[in-house]
Scaffold this motif. Sequence first.
Motif, PDB file in Angstrom:
ATOM      1  N   SER A  74       0.833  -1.213   0.000  1.00 58.73           N
ATOM      2  CA  SER A  74       0.000   0.000   0.000  1.00 58.73           C
ATOM      3  C   SER A  74       0.862   1.256   0.000  1.00 58.73           C
ATOM      4  N   LEU A  79      -1.076   4.353  -1.618  1.00 63.49           N
ATOM      5  CA  LEU A  79      -2.402   4.342  -0.995  1.00 63.49           C
ATOM      6  C   LEU A  79      -2.267   4.698   0.477  1.00 63.49           C
ATOM      7  N   ASP A  80      -1.059   4.548   0.994  1.00 59.79           N
ATOM      8  CA  ASP A  80      -0.816   4.833   2.397  1.00 59.79           C
ATOM      9  C   ASP A  80       0.515   5.582   2.496  1.00 59.79           C
ATOM     10  N   PHE A  99      -2.533  14.675  -0.979  1.00 56.13           N
ATOM     11  CA  PHE A  99      -3.493  13.690  -1.484  1.00 56.13           C
ATOM     12  C   PHE A  99      -3.595  13.778  -3.007  1.00 56.13           C
ATOM     13  N   ALA A 100      -3.661  15.004  -3.501  1.00 60.38           N
ATOM     14  CA  ALA A 100      -3.831  15.186  -4.946  1.00 60.38           C
ATOM     15  C   ALA A 100      -2.605  14.715  -5.710  1.00 60.38           C
ATOM     16  N   ALA A 103      -2.541  11.031  -5.818  1.00 59.89           N
ATOM     17  CA  ALA A 103      -3.521  10.534  -6.798  1.00 59.89           C
ATOM     18  C   ALA A 103      -2.944  10.631  -8.208  1.00 59.89           C
ATOM     19  N   ARG A 104      -2.268  11.741  -8.490  1.00 63.93           N
ATOM     20  CA  ARG A 104      -1.709  11.946  -9.835  1.00 63.93           C
ATOM     21  C   ARG A 104      -0.644  10.892 -10.126  1.00 63.93           C
ATOM     22  N   ARG A 106      -0.237   7.945  -8.625  1.00 63.57           N
ATOM     23  CA  ARG A 106      -0.882   6.623  -8.719  1.00 63.57           C
ATOM     24  C   ARG A 106      -1.414   6.408 -10.123  1.00 63.57           C
ATOM     25  N   ASN A 107      -2.043   7.487 -10.620  1.00 64.32           N
ATOM     26  CA  ASN A 107      -2.679   7.378 -11.922  1.00 64.32           C
ATOM     27  C   ASN A 107      -1.667   7.170 -13.051  1.00 64.32           C
ATOM     28  N   PHE A 112      -2.401  -1.112 -10.430  1.00 58.21           N
ATOM     29  CA  PHE A 112      -2.773  -2.033  -9.345  1.00 58.21           C
ATOM     30  C   PHE A 112      -3.473  -3.281  -9.886  1.00 58.21           C
ATOM     31  N   PHE A 114      -5.558  -6.236  -7.855  1.00 56.97           N
ATOM     32  CA  PHE A 114      -6.010  -6.595  -6.504  1.00 56.97           C
ATOM     33  C   PHE A 114      -6.420  -8.062  -6.449  1.00 56.97           C
ATOM     34  N   ASN A 118     -11.461  -6.001  -7.949  1.00 53.60           N
ATOM     35  CA  ASN A 118     -11.912  -4.613  -7.811  1.00 53.60           C
ATOM     36  C   ASN A 118     -12.308  -3.957  -9.126  1.00 53.60           C
TER      37      ASN A 118
ATOM     38  N   ARG B 752     -16.525   1.263  -1.589  1.00 55.25           N
ATOM     39  CA  ARG B 752     -15.461   0.446  -2.178  1.00 55.25           C
ATOM     40  C   ARG B 752     -15.167   0.908  -3.613  1.00 55.25           C
ATOM     41  N   ILE B 756     -11.728   2.218  -5.200  1.00 50.05           N
ATOM     42  CA  ILE B 756     -11.081   1.714  -6.431  1.00 50.05           C
ATOM     43  C   ILE B 756     -10.742   2.877  -7.358  1.00 50.05           C
ATOM     44  N   LEU B 760      -7.097   4.184  -8.563  1.00 45.45           N
ATOM     45  CA  LEU B 760      -6.720   4.293  -9.970  1.00 45.45           C
ATOM     46  C   LEU B 760      -6.375   5.721 -10.361  1.00 45.45           C
ATOM     47  N   GLY B 761      -6.418   6.623  -9.393  1.00 48.27           N
ATOM     48  CA  GLY B 761      -5.954   7.975  -9.669  1.00 48.27           C
ATOM     49  C   GLY B 761      -7.020   9.036  -9.711  1.00 48.27           C
ATOM     50  N   HIS B 763      -9.174  12.048  -8.644  1.00 43.78           N
ATOM     51  CA  HIS B 763      -9.003  13.128  -7.684  1.00 43.78           C
ATOM     52  C   HIS B 763     -10.306  13.307  -6.912  1.00 43.78           C
TER      53      HIS B 763
END
Lengths: 250, 846
Positions: A74, A79-80, A99-100, A103-104, A106-107, A112, A114, A118, B752, B756, B760-761, B763
């Motif tokens: 994670s 994610l963590d 956080f933003a 997210a960027r 990660r994208n 991922f 799972f 998911n 959930r 997900i 996956l990104g 915002h």
Amino acid sequence: MQQMITTSLTSNQPAQTSATNGSTPLIRLTDLSKIFITDEVETHAVSGVHLDVRDGEYVSIAGPSGCGKTTLLSILGLLDTPSEGSYELKGTEVANLSFADRARIRNREIGFIFQSFNLIGDLTVYENVELPLTYRGSSANERKSAVMGALERVGMIHRARHLPGQLSGGQQQRVAVARALAGKPAILLADEPTGNLDSRNGEAVMDLLKELHGAGATICMVTHDERFARHAERAVHLLDGQIVEDRLAA
Amino acid sequence: MNDFRFALRQLRKSPGFTALAIITLALGIGVNSAIFALVNGVVLRPMVPLRPAEVVNIFTARQNTNHDYRQFSHTEYRDLRENGGDLFTHLAALEFAVAGIGRDHEMRRSFAFLTSENFFSLMGVQPLRGRFYTAEECRPNANVSVVVASYAFWKRMGGRNDFVGSNLQINGQPYTVIGITPDGFSGVSALVAPDIWLPLGVHSHLGSAFADSESLHDLAEPKNYALNLTARLRPGLTIETAKARVAPLTQRFNAIQPSNAEGARDLQLHEPSRFSISTSPEDDGPVTLIGTLLMGMAGAVLLIASLNLANMLLARGTARSKEIALRLAVGASRWRIVRQLLCEGLLLAICGGLVGLVISVWCNDLLLHSLARLLGSTSFSFVVKLRPDLTVLGVTFLFCLIATLLFSLGPALKATRADLVSDLKQQIGEPARIGRFNRFFAARHISVMAQIALSFMLLFSAGLFFRGALKASGLNPGFVAAGDLVTEMDFSLIKKDPAEARRLIFEAVRRARDLPGVRTAALGTMLPYGNFTNSRRIMSMRETLPSDPKAPDPGAGALFTATTPGYFDAIGVKLLRGRDFTQAEAETKNTPRVAIIDDEMAKKIFPNMEAVGQHIRYTQPPKDGSPNDLLVVGVVSGHRHDVQNDTLNRRLFVPLAQGYNGNVYLHVRLATKDRRAVAAFIPTMRQTLRTIDPDLPILSIEPFVDLTEKSVGLWIVRLGALLFGVFGAIALLLAVVGVYGVKAYAVACRTREIGIRMALGAHRRDIFALIMRQGAIQTALAVTIGLLFSLAAGRVLARILYQVSPSDPFALVISGALLTAAAMLACFFPARRATHVEPLKALRTE
């Protein structure tokens, strides 16, 4: 391209791999810890981990239940966030991003896979695979080409219009792999990818990951199943949040 | 019983849910119970205690027409009573009157009914105490001073045991109380009741409120048309069969007419009107329609509340799926579980119903209080009882049952259609459903969309009524109420000699004019926006009554007011052409007959010609035999009599002496228009009048603006706005709570999925947009459907709306925007919560 690595067997020693080619690792964890505090009880889920993962590596992270492998994954997947230590991805410190920003990254950089696939039940296979590209702001044409390419790679293009509920578990996991691949991430993170599959479908998914690795993908996979851990070229073993073994596969 | 015990335990376990459910149901059932109590009290409750379907009112109009109604003479009544045995078991006469009860300053003007002795037996009532009057006491000019008191009047007077046998001062003369009518008996109206009942034989003592003549007190006089007739049909006859058999009686009726009667007349049988006391047939349709509409709208509120609760129960059913699956797994039948869940629903509905009943009693008490304040200055006793009786309680329980079925059957059936394996594993989240379409149209979303659509309809209806109320309040009545202080006096209550009364009136006008700060003062016999009307039908002298009974009627109905000079100035109406009445015309009865009409009437009976200088006549010649030829000396601007009629009423004015009836309104126009300054003038006015004669029958002194505010028409329009506004507000509140609940639940179910997407990104803004977008599409769809509902409702409401288009774009836009904003606000908070979902935690949610 396979790299020669040396390993350290104790977690309180630097366990960083040293690449023979001397280039910057894709992932570098330095003295990384994750502590959960509940009701005045501190739980060290990950403790003082040093780990380098180089571009193109296929690493399995194994260990008994509760050893911290999912927590580590994670953190790797942003994610963590770690409680202590450093996490560099492609040479950039990412441990304490907003956080933003997480997210960027990660994208764009992380794919991922799972254990429970998911997939989003309301979206078709195509739309599920397209999802990360949508958040990236890619054009429709770019998205289409990337989605079709990813589905082709996992052999699911004929199921593009189906909904996840209409697929078998193995097929759903292949779609999940395609979704992870579609954005061309720097690394694929797989959390027990065979955990919800029967052995035949499990083998098929492992073959798919091996095939992707063969094509140059960097993969970091958490598994507790020794059979599947052997598919990776490097095995990291965790115990009580510490790396107790890091070796090249036989 | 076990089911109820378990249901009680379940509801106690979740007090928050239980409280919210009870409040929701209390609002839905309370509104219905309140409106039903209103409809029951006003529209449904029989006003005739015994077999009400047999009771009819008898009217007479010019043959083959529906106009020129007049009342009956005592001779006609006696003849019909003696010869109507084929149709009627009873035929009774009654006359409406006002009487001053009490002495001097404590005198109260009260509504009184003079009836024949058989009126009470016709209605099927027995005296609560004492006796009713006898045939001998009802003989014309018998003048036996006995009175029967109404129950409400007896209570108001202290409810003494020795009330029967005591004396009452009525119009200055002592009357012996011989009996008391039963509680709630009103005679001929569902709304108002007289305070006292008098035998016809005292007619000449009293004079009638609806007659304008100071003469013709002799009931035996053949052309004294003072009586209204009501009858009970023979058993087995319906009003339709009776109508088919009334011809012989009509023939006989025409045969006894005086030789100089103008044309043949018809006898008409009509169902008694519940709401108006009138000398011609009245249609109860609009009030019945309003009652039906109110029940319909209240039903929509109950439906919204039930849908809301159904959603809550769907969510609760999902949360309890493991418990239900366990019961099914250990062998409970599906019916058993459904029964259990229905018991929970019924228990909720009964609790909600009880709270709702309390709310309804409270609301109706407020309504009655408001009505009592409105009617406080009038001489009626309001007889509508809105306290829940057995019927209301029964219907409220029925509402509870309906609500139970509406809100709990669907969720109960759904909850028991369990996937045992999955439910026993307690898989949280959206049930495995295929596709976005199905999710979009899931039961709970359809329910919430239905709530929004129905709320839109209720808000739009409220909007139409509010627009109507605003228009009515801001309406130009055609007269100027501000700055006018009105004093009402009724000389018929003190039995003054008419000549002496007129002398006092003119003295009062003169004194008022001389007061400092007064611009002018004058007097009229009818008050614009007042609760009584007096009308006449007139026609041009150039025209003759057509011999063909089917020919259109040449005349026109007019509101009739007798005035003193300066009246138009005093009430702020313009004299357009010609002249005002002279003092001599106003004071002297035997001057040539003159009239002033308004321009509406001028256009109607003198189209394309100058009305001033023309001659008019009444279609019904004056009862006192005075000349039926009036010279039109002036034309004034039109002005309204109430807020409800779309068109201005046509008017006829005559000098006071030619139309005096004892009840007069003195208008004093002050130099100021400030209401407070006008009100401050009241003591001066009272003092001035008392110096003329301390016994002047002053009933009230009030600024005209206060009186127009007390107009029943305005009150009804405002009440409509208030009631529909309450429906709209409750519906809006419930819809917002419903949207919020469903969205919050949907977000919880999609945690959930949100995790997900974030993994996956996605915002936060993407997640926010995801939830809001779905809410916006559902709201847009619901508002579109609501728009169609609203337009349909508008078409039904069109009959009772006041000067508002049934598809009023302003009301549509405002209610649509308000509802959309509220629904989106209800989506906003769950959407914002969704953006704070921790992807890691969400992904752990299996």
